[in-house]
Scaffold this motif. Sequence first.
Motif, short mmCIF file in Angstrom:
data_model
loop_
_atom_site.label_atom_id
_atom_site.label_comp_id
_atom_site.label_asym_id
_atom_site.label_seq_id
_atom_site.Cartn_x
_atom_site.Cartn_y
_atom_site.Cartn_z
N PHE A 19 32.25 33.58 36.09
CA PHE A 19 32.03 32.79 37.30
C PHE A 19 33.30 32.68 38.13
O PHE A 19 33.29 32.90 39.35
CB PHE A 19 31.53 31.39 36.90
CG PHE A 19 31.27 30.47 38.06
CD1 PHE A 19 30.09 30.56 38.79
CD2 PHE A 19 32.21 29.52 38.44
CE1 PHE A 19 29.85 29.71 39.87
CE2 PHE A 19 31.97 28.67 39.50
CZ PHE A 19 30.80 28.77 40.22
N GLY A 20 34.43 32.34 37.48
CA GLY A 20 35.68 32.17 38.20
C GLY A 20 36.13 33.44 38.88
O GLY A 20 36.57 33.43 40.03
N GLU A 21 36.00 34.58 38.19
CA GLU A 21 36.42 35.86 38.76
C GLU A 21 35.55 36.24 39.96
O GLU A 21 36.06 36.68 41.00
CB GLU A 21 36.35 36.95 37.69
CG GLU A 21 37.32 36.75 36.54
CD GLU A 21 37.15 37.82 35.47
OE1 GLU A 21 36.71 38.93 35.81
OE2 GLU A 21 37.45 37.53 34.30
N VAL A 22 34.24 36.10 39.79
CA VAL A 22 33.32 36.48 40.87
C VAL A 22 33.54 35.64 42.12
O VAL A 22 33.70 36.16 43.23
CB VAL A 22 31.85 36.39 40.39
CG1 VAL A 22 30.89 36.56 41.55
CG2 VAL A 22 31.58 37.42 39.30
N ILE A 23 33.55 34.31 41.94
CA ILE A 23 33.72 33.42 43.09
C ILE A 23 35.11 33.56 43.69
O ILE A 23 35.29 33.56 44.91
CB ILE A 23 33.44 31.96 42.70
CG1 ILE A 23 32.01 31.81 42.18
CG2 ILE A 23 33.67 31.03 43.89
CD1 ILE A 23 30.94 32.21 43.16
#
Length: 570
Positions: free
Chosen positions: A36-40
């Motif tokens: 989630f952190g990487e994508v966002i």
Amino acid sequence: MASQFGALLHGQILRTQPLRVQTIPLVHRILQDVKFGEVIGELCADEGDVPVEKVLEAMVHCRQQHSTTVPLYEMQKWFSNTILPNVLGVPSSKINDVRLGRVLERVAPVARVAWVRLISEAHKAYGLDLSLAIYDTSSVYVEGEYEDSELMRFGYSRDSKPNCKQFNLGLDVTGDDGIPLLYHLTPGNTEDSSTVPENLRDLQRLYQSLGAPDSLCVLGDRAMLTANCIHLYDKAGVNFIGSMKACALNDRVLESVPLSELLSHPLEYVAERYQHLPSERREEERYYAVRTEVTISASKDIEGSVELVMPALVVLGSGKQRLDQQHRETLLAKTEARLADIASYLNKSKYRRRIYAEDQVAKAIKRFPAIKGMVTATLSGEEGNLTLTWTRDDEKIEESARLDGRYVIYFRDRSLSSEMVFSRFKSRDMVEKRIDDVKGAGPVVVRPVFLHKDERICGMVFVCMVALLVVSLQELLAKRSLKTRVTGETIHEVFETFAASVQTFADQSQLLFMPTPTDWQRQLLESAGIRLESVVPVTVSGQWIADVGQTPPWGTNDAPQGASHPGRDP
């Protein structure tokens, strides 16, 4: 002992504060699994002092942990009473409603792209079952004018709020586990079946990106399947299963199979809620099915379509047969009761006039389309001396009763057995449960909507859908590690009182004491690779806040890169 040790190191304890833990460690781990952190971070990078992905994760936690919807202006207070400032490395002062609204607007334009990437990572981490995608839509009502909104429209309300504007939410989930695969928002006056073409295209693209293009089979309820949709699926080479609304085609297929033939083909399927019953009671809830062939005329709306011949399943449900009989009798009784009321009012007040009385009788007769023509009424006499008589048409009632409990399931894949077709068809309530989850009956709640910009509403729905993804993956972990089905509500309840405490000392340093999990809680946490530590030192200056990048207050995952964890991959 830990308290004594802390007091010796840091001096006098000034205060002890409880902090919510709940399922925060589990949610945080799942969000790490789906990157989630990487994508966002990649899609929404900005120059703010708090990364967008951390603010959005805080909102996902809030939507999942809290039993009611928390408006943006109250989220800072909720955030400060949890362990999230330490987990995310973000002080509670940064979680204000201005920042939250700005972040929602920033994620809205990239929400669709972000969602597909999250599902791709979820499939890599958890090995999702993609053999069936169940599709449905529902409405989410709002209160307010929303004059500048492109989404908010008056339309058919599933919430019995016809006087409120709404937007429609379409959702695809996997068959057995109900993992959300796709979602989309449409204006509140959008007709259900009109969303099928775009949803089919999006599903095909998603399955292509997941490496499973040939696995796609779409299941929908009767509002999602029309003759045009069948031609659409066939032309796309996509398998489908579904029923249609009442139509001439349905009637022809139903009447083509006599009752005696149906009763000679019982299905082995027994609904889960009836499996504990004695054998004789289970027989009262038996289903029967006969395969047949149906011909569906070429569609004028789809270029190049031809006449289709495909399989169908004519089904008789014993329980549905009883319900249909009871429902018809209820409608007949209500109609006759209304006619009796009208008869008692005749020759009084407005009912002295024939034209008014005739209008009321006509409305009573037409009130329930399901029993059309089954009750006839005659108004006779002169004005001031009117009489009303009525009778049931037994022939029409008997004709209607012949089809009680029956319906048609249309499908494309001839290799499927009748048992498999019916079993898959009965799983369609999974998407309804997930929609209930995001509409207030489950652990993630979209309503009430406190936002008044379409961009913020789209951003908040994205947050809610990520929270729903997390809930469904929690259930999947529980199913694989505990060997039993556990709902998101149950997990929420089991962890509801799961709390830590933080001790603040005279020098403003702090110690965080993590709770001791029960065996059930520990097993679920360990299935996600989480080991809680009992005491975590937290060095602060004035506020309880860890440095950005500090290890969360539980053991790190020691599995080698790329290795699977207990309960994740099947």
